[in-house]
Design an enzyme around this catalytic site. Structure first.
Site, mmCIF file in Angstrom:
data_model
loop_
_atom_site.group_PDB
_atom_site.id
_atom_site.type_symbol
_atom_site.label_atom_id
_atom_site.label_comp_id
_atom_site.label_asym_id
_atom_site.label_seq_id
_atom_site.Cartn_x
_atom_site.Cartn_y
_atom_site.Cartn_z
ATOM 1 N N TYR A 120 0.847 -1.199 0.000
ATOM 2 C CA TYR A 120 0.000 0.000 0.000
ATOM 3 C C TYR A 120 0.876 1.239 0.000
ATOM 4 C CZ TYR A 120 -4.963 -0.932 0.315
ATOM 5 O OH TYR A 120 -6.246 -1.231 0.007
ATOM 6 N N GLU A 168 -0.495 4.785 -0.423
ATOM 7 C CA GLU A 168 -1.311 5.996 -0.607
ATOM 8 C C GLU A 168 -0.468 7.245 -0.348
ATOM 9 O OE1 GLU A 168 -4.252 3.820 1.565
ATOM 10 O OE2 GLU A 168 -5.797 5.097 0.664
ATOM 11 N N ASP A 183 -6.675 13.497 -25.051
ATOM 12 C CA ASP A 183 -6.687 12.096 -24.622
ATOM 13 C C ASP A 183 -6.018 11.281 -25.729
ATOM 14 O OD1 ASP A 183 -7.152 9.484 -24.019
ATOM 15 O OD2 ASP A 183 -9.313 9.699 -23.698
ATOM 16 N N THR A 190 -3.425 6.054 -21.815
ATOM 17 C CA THR A 190 -3.346 4.764 -21.133
ATOM 18 C C THR A 190 -1.964 4.191 -21.428
ATOM 19 O OG1 THR A 190 -4.455 3.744 -23.014
ATOM 20 C CG2 THR A 190 -5.803 4.203 -21.071
ATOM 21 N N LYS A 196 -1.848 0.331 -24.390
ATOM 22 C CA LYS A 196 -2.243 0.204 -25.805
ATOM 23 C C LYS A 196 -0.970 0.256 -26.652
ATOM 24 C CE LYS A 196 -6.970 1.968 -25.237
ATOM 25 N NZ LYS A 196 -7.130 2.733 -23.992
ATOM 26 N N ARG A 239 -1.703 -2.413 -17.764
ATOM 27 C CA ARG A 239 -2.974 -1.675 -17.812
ATOM 28 C C ARG A 239 -2.892 -0.526 -16.809
ATOM 29 N NH1 ARG A 239 -5.665 -4.850 -21.109
ATOM 30 N NH2 ARG A 239 -7.381 -3.388 -21.272
HETATM 31 N N1 DSN Z 1 -11.460 0.311 -24.544
HETATM 32 C C1 DSN Z 1 -10.659 1.268 -25.235
HETATM 33 C C2 DSN Z 1 -10.650 1.027 -26.695
HETATM 34 O O1 DSN Z 1 -10.777 -0.114 -27.082
HETATM 35 O O2 DSN Z 1 -10.528 1.965 -27.473
HETATM 36 C C3 DSN Z 1 -11.034 2.652 -24.907
HETATM 37 O O3 DSN Z 1 -11.945 2.668 -23.910
#
Ligand code: DSN
Length: 419
Positions: A55, A57, A201, A228, A231, A237
């Site tokens: 933890y 925080e 974004d 994110t 990707k 993740r």
């Molecule tokens: N789930 C992601 C995507 O596939 O684009 C975005 O939320």
């Protein structure tokens, strides 16, 4: 010595079996969902490490729990590497996901009820960009811009008109299903005219920005960029927020204690690892190859009756209108391709007359295939097989024979981290 996986096999054979099944699915088939990828072996190692026990925080040097010598080291490493990779003044690497990271930005920099100008969901915006079904869509006053039905361009005269009329507090660029680059200069100039903050974004293409293959919104004066980490960036993740240093305190307080509790330190360690990888030359080669592969796959599909939204792609993804191209909806197309071990996802298209679970298209992307080492010639094969399958959705023999060819191709491209 018994390995952790051997313990799992002995003590929970059901979960072990599913894990092995997923490994086999990921190696034998071709992954073309644009938001998915294969992470680095080092990331898998850190995710399954003792950092998951901790933890933490708070932030480095200011935690609410003891025993932070090593967690502070890795969070500082992750933040410093994020700032270097994205040329950012500040980085917060604690968001647990993409949705949480976007929510933290809105809640940290705006007041409920404030107006945000963002891309419409069916034109490529994300749920957190103000879709009426999302909590953010209810909490803030989202005004949505759309894209041109033919070439997918954004009408900046209209965006400017909307901005002058509605006086948004924030203008949001970025997308989840849009196959073109964004014109950050135009967004920024409109935002400056009305005194709005700018946020991008870049979740889908954060890795391509890191690898120098796509434009970095921060280079164009954007106040905030989110991405994110799992990707195109190929990490664990999670999400991260990059911003100007004068926004640091509001962003950090919004993530913790505003929105989240304990950060996932195993994921933060894995983000640090990813960001070291992202500075290396082979990552740059990968990022540029993702775009080359995408272009060839798009051209191959278009040469075989494929109608792509906006007529092509500038990035790692394309949206194929399966209804107009092959007379089948996106749900059927996704299922047909699944039978041939080609994984895509059903996708709504701009102003789709069909519902989200039976939309008019599929979304296709090249990051995962490129991570495996596939090149343009492989994309030509894949494009041909996709067209064969979607033109003959009921021909079981053809689907089985394409599946055999896909599996044969995949055998030549091992997945990193999976033996
Ligand atoms: N789930 C992601 C995507 O596939 O684009 C975005 O939320």
């Amino acid at each position: 010595m018994t390995s952790n996986l051997e313990y799992l096999e002995q003590n929970d054979p059901d979960v072990f079996k599913a894990l092995k099944g997923e490994e086999l699915r990921q190696t034998t088939g071709i992954e073309l969902i644009p938001s998915e990828n294969y992470t680095f072996p080092e990331v898998l190692a850190t995710l399954g490490s003792v950092f998951t026990n901790k933890y933490s925080e708070g932030y480095p040097g200011r935690r609410y729990y003891g025993g932070q010598e090593f967690t502070d080291q890795i969070e500082n490493l992750a933040r410093d590497r994020a700032k270097a990779v994205f040329r950012a003044e500040h980085a917060n690497v604690q968001p647990l996901s993409g949705s949480a990271m976007n929510q933290a930005v809105y809640l940290g920099l705006l007041e409920p009820g404030d107006t945000i100008l963002a891309m419409d969901l069916s034109h490529g915006g994300h749920l957190t960009h103000g879709a009426p079904v999302s909590h953010m869509g209810k909490l803030f006053n989202f005004i949505r811009y759309v894209t041109d039905p033919v070439d997918g361009s954004i009408d900046f005269d209209k965006v400017r008109g909307d901005a002058l009329r509605e006086r948004p507090k924030m203008i949001l660029a970025g997308y989840t299903s849009y196959p073109r680059e964004m014109d950050y200069e135009k967004f920024k100039s409109i935002a400056d005219e009305v005194g709005a903050l700018t946020m991008c974004d870049a979740s889908h293409y954060g890795g391509l920005v890191a690898g120098g293959a796509m434009k970095n919104p921060l280079d164009y004066g954007f106040d905030v960029m989110t991405t994110t980490t799992h990707k195109s960036l190929r990490g664990p993740r999670g999400g991260m927020i990059l911003c100007r240093k004068d926004l640091r305190s509001r962003i950090d307080k919004s993530v913790f204690p505003g929105l989240q509790g304990g950060p996932h330190m195993n994921a933060i360690a894995a983000i640090a690892v990813t960001l070291l990888k992202a500075q290396q030359d082979d990552f740059k080669v990968y990022a540029h190859q993702v775009l080359k592969n995408s272009k060839v796959l798009a051209e191959t599909l278009m040469a075989r009756q494929g109608k792509l939204i906006t007529g092509g792609t500038d990035n790692h993804m394309m949206v194929l209108n399966t209804v107009e191209s092959y007379g089948i909806d996106g749900k059927i197309a996704e299922e047909v391709l699944d039978q041939a071990a080609i994984t895509t996802n059903k996708q709504i298209i701009p102003d789709d007359p069909n519902p989200p679970l039976k939309p008019s298209g599929v979304r296709i992307g090249t990051p995962a295939a490129t991570t495996r080492g596939m090149l343009e010639a492989d994309m030509e094969k894949l494009g041909g097989w996709i067209a064969d399958c979607l033109s003959n959705p009921q021909d079981e023999n053809l689907l089985a024979s394409v599946r055999a060819e896909v599996e044969q191709l995949c055998r030549g491209f091992p997945v990193p981290g999976i033996e």
